[in-house]
Design a protein around this motif. Structure first.
Motif, PDB file in Angstrom:
ATOM      1  N   ALA A  35       0.829  -1.221   0.000  1.00  0.00           N
ATOM      2  CA  ALA A  35       0.000   0.000   0.000  1.00  0.00           C
ATOM      3  C   ALA A  35       0.854   1.258   0.000  1.00  0.00           C
ATOM      4  N   LEU A  48       3.984   3.881   1.288  1.00  0.00           N
ATOM      5  CA  LEU A  48       4.505   4.308   2.588  1.00  0.00           C
ATOM      6  C   LEU A  48       3.409   4.266   3.637  1.00  0.00           C
ATOM      7  N   ASP A  49       3.802   3.886   4.843  1.00  0.00           N
ATOM      8  CA  ASP A  49       2.841   3.876   5.939  1.00  0.00           C
ATOM      9  C   ASP A  49       2.537   5.323   6.301  1.00  0.00           C
ATOM     10  N   ILE A  50       1.292   5.705   6.089  1.00  0.00           N
ATOM     11  CA  ILE A  50       0.912   7.109   6.296  1.00  0.00           C
ATOM     12  C   ILE A  50       1.112   7.518   7.746  1.00  0.00           C
ATOM     13  N   ALA A  92       1.571   4.132  -5.022  1.00  0.00           N
ATOM     14  CA  ALA A  92       2.649   4.975  -4.488  1.00  0.00           C
ATOM     15  C   ALA A  92       3.952   4.204  -4.224  1.00  0.00           C
ATOM     16  N   GLY A  93       4.379   4.152  -2.942  1.00  0.00           N
ATOM     17  CA  GLY A  93       5.633   3.468  -2.620  1.00  0.00           C
ATOM     18  C   GLY A  93       5.651   2.012  -3.091  1.00  0.00           C
ATOM     19  N   ASN A 123       0.175   7.825  -6.882  1.00  0.00           N
ATOM     20  CA  ASN A 123      -1.037   8.629  -6.649  1.00  0.00           C
ATOM     21  C   ASN A 123      -0.821   9.770  -5.658  1.00  0.00           C
ATOM     22  N   GLU A 124       0.455  10.167  -5.464  1.00  0.00           N
ATOM     23  CA  GLU A 124       0.771  11.129  -4.393  1.00  0.00           C
ATOM     24  C   GLU A 124      -0.054  12.416  -4.465  1.00  0.00           C
ATOM     25  N   VAL A 154       3.624  15.603  -2.920  1.00  0.00           N
ATOM     26  CA  VAL A 154       4.355  15.574  -4.196  1.00  0.00           C
ATOM     27  C   VAL A 154       5.373  14.444  -4.145  1.00  0.00           C
ATOM     28  N   ASP A 169      17.189  16.197   0.184  1.00  0.00           N
ATOM     29  CA  ASP A 169      15.955  15.430   0.024  1.00  0.00           C
ATOM     30  C   ASP A 169      15.354  15.094   1.401  1.00  0.00           C
ATOM     31  N   PHE A 186       8.442  19.297   4.770  1.00  0.00           N
ATOM     32  CA  PHE A 186       7.127  18.966   4.219  1.00  0.00           C
ATOM     33  C   PHE A 186       6.212  18.422   5.324  1.00  0.00           C
ATOM     34  N   TYR A 190      -7.031  12.120   4.588  1.00  0.00           N
ATOM     35  CA  TYR A 190      -6.828  10.879   3.828  1.00  0.00           C
ATOM     36  C   TYR A 190      -6.954   9.655   4.740  1.00  0.00           C
ATOM     37  N   LYS A 243     -10.010   4.981   6.692  1.00  0.00           N
ATOM     38  CA  LYS A 243     -10.663   4.279   7.811  1.00  0.00           C
ATOM     39  C   LYS A 243     -12.143   4.063   7.511  1.00  0.00           C
ATOM     40  N   LYS A 293     -13.548   3.878   4.601  1.00  0.00           N
ATOM     41  CA  LYS A 293     -13.665   2.868   3.534  1.00  0.00           C
ATOM     42  C   LYS A 293     -13.476   1.469   4.119  1.00  0.00           C
ATOM     43  N   ALA A 294     -12.474   1.338   4.998  1.00  0.00           N
ATOM     44  CA  ALA A 294     -12.186   0.025   5.595  1.00  0.00           C
ATOM     45  C   ALA A 294     -13.338  -0.455   6.469  1.00  0.00           C
TER      46      ALA A 294
HETATM   47  C1  LIG Z   1      11.257  14.892  -0.529  1.00  0.00           C
HETATM   48  C2  LIG Z   1      10.082  15.631  -0.961  1.00  0.00           C
HETATM   49  C3  LIG Z   1       8.852  15.510  -0.121  1.00  0.00           C
HETATM   50  C4  LIG Z   1       8.365  14.125  -0.046  1.00  0.00           C
HETATM   51  C5  LIG Z   1       6.919  14.062   0.162  1.00  0.00           C
HETATM   52  C6  LIG Z   1       6.459  12.724   0.610  1.00  0.00           C
HETATM   53  C7  LIG Z   1       6.274  11.849  -0.522  1.00  0.00           C
HETATM   54  C8  LIG Z   1       5.669  10.563  -0.095  1.00  0.00           C
HETATM   55  C9  LIG Z   1       5.876   9.566  -1.087  1.00  0.00           C
HETATM   56  C10 LIG Z   1       5.129   8.461  -1.214  1.00  0.00           C
HETATM   57  C11 LIG Z   1       3.815   8.422  -0.566  1.00  0.00           C
HETATM   58  C12 LIG Z   1       3.194   7.134  -0.281  1.00  0.00           C
HETATM   59  O1  LIG Z   1       3.557   6.026  -0.547  1.00  0.00           O
HETATM   60  S1  LIG Z   1       1.861   7.495   0.631  1.00  0.00           S
HETATM   61  C13 LIG Z   1       0.902   6.043   0.664  1.00  0.00           C
HETATM   62  C14 LIG Z   1      -0.028   6.053  -0.480  1.00  0.00           C
HETATM   63  N1  LIG Z   1      -0.822   4.880  -0.436  1.00  0.00           N
HETATM   64  C15 LIG Z   1      -2.110   4.900  -0.710  1.00  0.00           C
HETATM   65  O2  LIG Z   1      -2.692   5.897  -1.022  1.00  0.00           O
HETATM   66  C16 LIG Z   1      -2.833   3.586  -0.575  1.00  0.00           C
HETATM   67  C17 LIG Z   1      -3.885   3.657   0.462  1.00  0.00           C
HETATM   68  N2  LIG Z   1      -4.512   2.377   0.643  1.00  0.00           N
HETATM   69  C18 LIG Z   1      -5.416   1.866  -0.198  1.00  0.00           C
HETATM   70  O3  LIG Z   1      -5.768   2.441  -1.218  1.00  0.00           O
HETATM   71  C19 LIG Z   1      -6.010   0.536   0.164  1.00  0.00           C
HETATM   72  O4  LIG Z   1      -5.739   0.280   1.508  1.00  0.00           O
HETATM   73  C20 LIG Z   1      -5.478  -0.622  -0.689  1.00  0.00           C
HETATM   74  C21 LIG Z   1      -6.024  -0.523  -2.109  1.00  0.00           C
HETATM   75  C22 LIG Z   1      -3.960  -0.663  -0.719  1.00  0.00           C
HETATM   76  C23 LIG Z   1      -5.973  -1.973  -0.065  1.00  0.00           C
HETATM   77  O5  LIG Z   1      -7.364  -1.937   0.068  1.00  0.00           O
HETATM   78  P1  LIG Z   1      -8.056  -2.940   1.076  1.00  0.00           P
HETATM   79  O6  LIG Z   1      -9.535  -2.758   0.892  1.00  0.00           O
HETATM   80  O7  LIG Z   1      -7.523  -4.298   0.917  1.00  0.00           O
HETATM   81  O8  LIG Z   1      -7.594  -2.476   2.515  1.00  0.00           O
HETATM   82  P2  LIG Z   1      -8.172  -1.264   3.360  1.00  0.00           P
HETATM   83  O9  LIG Z   1      -8.249  -0.047   2.561  1.00  0.00           O
HETATM   84  O10 LIG Z   1      -9.403  -1.716   4.051  1.00  0.00           O
HETATM   85  O11 LIG Z   1      -7.002  -1.034   4.452  1.00  0.00           O
HETATM   86  C24 LIG Z   1      -6.790  -1.922   5.522  1.00  0.00           C
HETATM   87  C25 LIG Z   1      -6.146  -1.154   6.648  1.00  0.00           C
HETATM   88  O12 LIG Z   1      -4.876  -0.674   6.213  1.00  0.00           O
HETATM   89  C26 LIG Z   1      -4.800   0.744   6.391  1.00  0.00           C
HETATM   90  N3  LIG Z   1      -3.957   1.318   5.333  1.00  0.00           N
HETATM   91  C27 LIG Z   1      -4.133   1.224   4.009  1.00  0.00           C
HETATM   92  N4  LIG Z   1      -3.141   1.837   3.346  1.00  0.00           N
HETATM   93  C28 LIG Z   1      -2.320   2.347   4.299  1.00  0.00           C
HETATM   94  C29 LIG Z   1      -1.107   3.112   4.244  1.00  0.00           C
HETATM   95  N5  LIG Z   1      -0.535   3.451   3.076  1.00  0.00           N
HETATM   96  N6  LIG Z   1      -0.553   3.464   5.392  1.00  0.00           N
HETATM   97  C30 LIG Z   1      -1.093   3.135   6.571  1.00  0.00           C
HETATM   98  N7  LIG Z   1      -2.238   2.410   6.696  1.00  0.00           N
HETATM   99  C31 LIG Z   1      -2.832   2.023   5.567  1.00  0.00           C
HETATM  100  C32 LIG Z   1      -6.241   1.186   6.296  1.00  0.00           C
HETATM  101  O13 LIG Z   1      -6.407   2.432   6.907  1.00  0.00           O
HETATM  102  C33 LIG Z   1      -6.927   0.077   7.047  1.00  0.00           C
HETATM  103  O14 LIG Z   1      -6.687   0.298   8.426  1.00  0.00           O
HETATM  104  P3  LIG Z   1      -7.781  -0.077   9.549  1.00  0.00           P
HETATM  105  O15 LIG Z   1      -8.065  -1.530   9.361  1.00  0.00           O
HETATM  106  O16 LIG Z   1      -7.105   0.248  10.821  1.00  0.00           O
HETATM  107  O17 LIG Z   1      -8.978   0.783   9.292  1.00  0.00           O
END
Ligand SMILES: CCCCCCCC/C=C\CC(=O)SCCNC(=O)CCNC(=O)[C@H](O)C(C)(C)COP(=O)(O)OP(=O)(O)OC[C@H]1O[C@@H](n2cnc3c(N)ncnc32)[C@H](O)[C@@H]1OP(=O)(O)O
Length: 323
Positions: free
Chosen positions: A126, A128-130, A172-173, A196-197, A203, A293, A300, A313, A318, A320-321
């Motif tokens: 999914a 980075l852990d938000i 994303a990550g 999808n950042e 960004v 960086d 940021f 977000y 939450k 949706k879950a």
């Molecule tokens: C140097 C310059 C500046 C830099 C700026 C920062 C740049 C940051 C770069 C990268 C960013 C990222 O990677 S951010 C993460 C982006 N990820 C997402 O948007 C994905 C989000 N998640 C989803 O869309 C869905 O969870 C899924 C499609 C991956 C799976 O769906 P599914 O239905 O199977 O699961 P749930 O949605 O029900 O989720 C279960 C559970 O997990 C928690 N969750 C999901 N994703 C994350 C996440 N990325 N981090 C932490 N937690 C996550 C979700 O909230 C549910 O939790 P609960 O059960 O507690 O409700």
């Protein structure tokens, strides 16, 4: 069990021109000299046997199951790295540290190649852990970002061949990890992949963008990054974000193995140097801007608007879950 009576024998021509000066002075001088000449060869042979014995336990040690990453070497000598942080393999500091350590292990053990996959049936990662970014402890956030950079350097710049068996969503990550590999086979279905950042109000760092621009066309990357496009599996294949569609995880792994087999007859050093030269530019760019960086990431995180976006977000996720 019997013992070999003769396991190493050398017949010396004591009348050979090269031995005559010594055999005329001392009995058995030719045999002595032949024995001296053989010593270094025997030493090297013993070293090789001992090295092979030492390697065997460390290959076995790789099979031990880590809590967040499972690393095993299959019968073909291919390392399979499985992310296993339920529920969605979100990349927190602990998981990143384990990935980083596992990449070191693969490099040390000289596997034939590595396949990255996930233990979840629906999510590759999914991203980075938000929660690492929301109201963070700054010291931890710094370590988190530095470890993410390390993982990218080690994966994108690995001298061993890499492939991703993407068996679920890869936002994303998660998308970054798979793009850092050399080949991607994704399981068909309702899964999506992309950076999808911007949808989160954040960004993607330049090196995320560079990695995407070197996977799909610049035009497609610009469109995808600005619109936070999450590609369906078919769309991803069409624009070459993935290389193949698989029927299931086992098929994805087989397809990755077929890709890795292509290197069987290619001298490994030539392959590795070619890969590193092709990837040199983005690697050098991040090496020179690494500290900046990290600082950009930290400032940021301190931005209240960013924290507000992340909060909204998290709430949306939450809700949706919970449905
Ligand atoms: C140097 C310059 C500046 C830099 C700026 C920062 C740049 C940051 C770069 C990268 C960013 C990222 O990677 S951010 C993460 C982006 N990820 C997402 O948007 C994905 C989000 N998640 C989803 O869309 C869905 O969870 C899924 C499609 C991956 C799976 O769906 P599914 O239905 O199977 O699961 P749930 O949605 O029900 O989720 C279960 C559970 O997990 C928690 N969750 C999901 N994703 C994350 C996440 N990325 N981090 C932490 N937690 C996550 C979700 O909230 C549910 O939790 P609960 O059960 O507690 O409700």
């Amino acid at each position: 069990m019997g013992r070999a009576l003769v396991w190493d024998a050398t017949c010396v021509d004591s009348l050979a021109a090269s031995h005559l000066p010594s055999t005329s002075q001392k009995a058995a001088a030719a045999a002595e000299s032949a024995q001296m000449l053989k010593r270094p060869k025997m030493f090297l042979l013993r070293q090789a046997v001992s090295n092979a014995r030492q390697l065997a336990p460390s290959v076995r040690a790789m099979s031990s199951k880590g809590p967040l990453v499972d690393l095993t070497v299959d019968n073909d000598g291919v390392a399979i790295m499985t992310l296993q942080r339920p529920p969605v393999n979100s990349l927190n500091l602990d998981l990143l540290k384990e990935i980083s350590k596992s990449l070191d292990d693969v490099a040390k053990n000289k596997s034939r190649g590595m396949i990255l996959t996930s233990s979840s049936p629906t999510v590759f990662s999914a991203g980075l852990d938000i929660m690492e970014m929301y109201k963070p402890d700054m010291k931890r956030a710094e370590e988190f970002w530095t470890t993410l950079q390390d993982v990218w350097f080690k994966l994108y710049g690995s001298s061993f061949a890499t492939a991703a068996a993407i068996n679920g969503h890869a936002p994303a990550g998660g998308c970054l990890l798979s793009m850092s590999c050399e080949y991607r086979a994704m399981v068909g279905g309702k899964f999506t992949i992309g950076l999808n950042e911007t949808a989160l109000g954040i960004v993607a760092p330049k090196w995320f963008m560079d990695t995407m621009c070197r996977t799909i066309s610049m035009r497609q990357a610009e469109l995808a990054l600005t619109t936070a496009k999450m590609f369906t599996v078919d769309e991803a294949l069409k624009c070459e974000l993935i290389d193949e569609i698989a029927t299931d995880k086992a098929d994805a792994i087989n397809k990755c193995k077929t890709f890795l087999k292509k290197f069987e007859k290619i001298p490994p050093l030539a392959r590795a140097i070619t890969k590193l030269k092709m990837r040199e530019e983005p690697i050098k760019n991040l090496q020179t801007s690494r500290q900046a960086d990290v600082q950009e990431f930290l400032s940021f995180l301190k931005n209240p608007k960013v924290q507000q976006s992340l909060e909204m977000y998290i709430q949306a996720l939450k809700q949706k879950a919970a449905k």
